[in-house]
Scaffold this active site. Sequence first.
Site, PDB file in Angstrom:
ATOM      1  CG  HIS A 267      -2.066   0.890   1.264  1.00 12.61           C
ATOM      2  ND1 HIS A 267      -2.442   1.710   0.229  1.00 12.61           N
ATOM      3  CD2 HIS A 267      -2.934   1.185   2.274  1.00 12.61           C
ATOM      4  CE1 HIS A 267      -3.476   2.446   0.590  1.00 12.61           C
ATOM      5  NE2 HIS A 267      -3.793   2.156   1.831  1.00 12.61           N
ATOM      6  CG  HIS A 306      -4.440   0.630  -8.240  1.00 18.62           C
ATOM      7  ND1 HIS A 306      -5.772   0.622  -7.955  1.00 18.62           N
ATOM      8  CD2 HIS A 306      -3.879   1.530  -7.395  1.00 18.62           C
ATOM      9  CE1 HIS A 306      -6.016   1.489  -6.979  1.00 18.62           C
ATOM     10  NE2 HIS A 306      -4.887   2.052  -6.622  1.00 18.62           N
ATOM     11  CG  ASP A 362       2.848   4.178  -3.894  1.00 20.51           C
ATOM     12  OD1 ASP A 362       1.899   3.393  -3.726  1.00 20.51           O
ATOM     13  OD2 ASP A 362       3.008   5.229  -3.222  1.00 20.51           O
TER      14      ASP A 362
END
Length: 428
Positions: A267, A306, A362
């Site tokens: 995460h 994702h 990210d």
Amino acid sequence: MPKTLTITDNRTGKQYEIPIEHGAIRAMDLRQIKTDADDFGLKTYDPALMNTANCVSRITDIDGDRGVLLYRGYPIEQLAENSDFLETAYLLLSGELPTTAQLNKWKTNVTLHSMLHENVKKFMEGFRYDAHPMGIFLSTVGALSTFYPDAKDIFNEQSRLTQTVRLIAKVPSIAAYAFRHSQGLPYIPPDNELSFTGNFLNMLFRMAELKYQPNPVLERALDVLFILHADHEQNCSTTAMRTIGSSHSDPYSALTGAAAALYGPLHGGANEAVLKMLSEIGTVDNVPKIIKSVKSGERKLMGFGHRVYKSYDPRAKIIKQTADSVFSVTKQNPRLDIALELERIALQDDYFIKRRLYPNVDFYSGLIYEAMGFQPAMFPVLFAIPRTVGWIAQWEEMLLDTEQKISRPRQLYVGATQRDYVKRENRS
Ligand code: SDX
């Protein structure tokens, strides 16, 4: 055409009409499907809640196939272009963009709550010099619940607003103090004349100068990054916030749990893991080797994939553009070339195409943070600061939703049936 599902239970031959609303059926409508009066009725089984809506929300909408992200209906691209973080925070929390007067009052309120109680600093002093900043962050947020016991009055709107302002204003101070602690540097008090991100940079990087002057390009870049990370519907950490909040915990305690969930490398900890991966790769020549190890299942390509986006994460696109402005004032991050080559190869490789794996938020953010002077361990903290707004907005929406109650899922029990205790002397 009726918006219903007709279900035939082949065990009994009975038929059931189940209403469809917002593209979903209510799991509780399945409980009527029984084989006899003693039957509990049908449950749904959905490990990791892959296909389960656990709330009705009006805050953030994601179209994973089209790569669309809307905050209260506004496209993330337009907010990143035209808004700033505190204005976007106001939008997420209230549902509407503020007038100039509302925004000025909001910004002043947040600015005046950025200081930390002196005891909080003493608490933070207790951590080892090499303590992970995310461990310091989530522990200190939890500790704030002991400084503000009024936060337990969660159905008092004014109290919720007070805690909301305190949390948004203080998480950058906690983050900055954690960073300074890890550097063995003295804490820098907030400067109320600076913007939200300008003051954050001041508390992080001011050294001997009397007045810190944030670089406007970095100040704006951080503001855009904070806008992009502010909310993301029912992600893992937001689900933790809602679940903990559903027992009527105070918001500081609930947010501690949310931050703990964000800390995980799958995460919000992924940005730190991406930098470690890029450092391990070392050069562009080593990229094919890492791609091979990913395709063989030895490891995941951190910053890729994702649960919802099965196309390019719109935030990653904006971050990539923001990187150019940051690198124009800092030295170019040598790992950018490795990241670009990873993306180039992955996006044309069938393993990633078949699984619809694209760069997520990210993948590039860490490169910017590193160029700005942060160690990778700070990256999840830089995610938690803006996400504090989303966690609070979602927490409050849950509290005020009359359909919500304490979260308590069912299970499918497949363990031992009832059996009698066996004395130790009789055990083989
Ligand atoms: C965030 O939910 C949110 O909105 C989160 C977030 C937010 O703003 O709150 O967007 C922030 O957490 C972004 C994600 C950051 N995490 C990473 O970058 C870690 C690497 N990514 C993966 O761990 C993964 O993609 C997840 C956790 C993000 C999503 O996992 P899913 O949806 O459970 O997908 P999966 O694991 O079922 O994968 C499906 C297939 C699998 O292959 P097969 O078993 O079918 O052969 O894709 C593969 C996976 O092995 N796969 C990957 C991969 N991600 C998925 N293979 C290699 N590298 C990857 N990164």
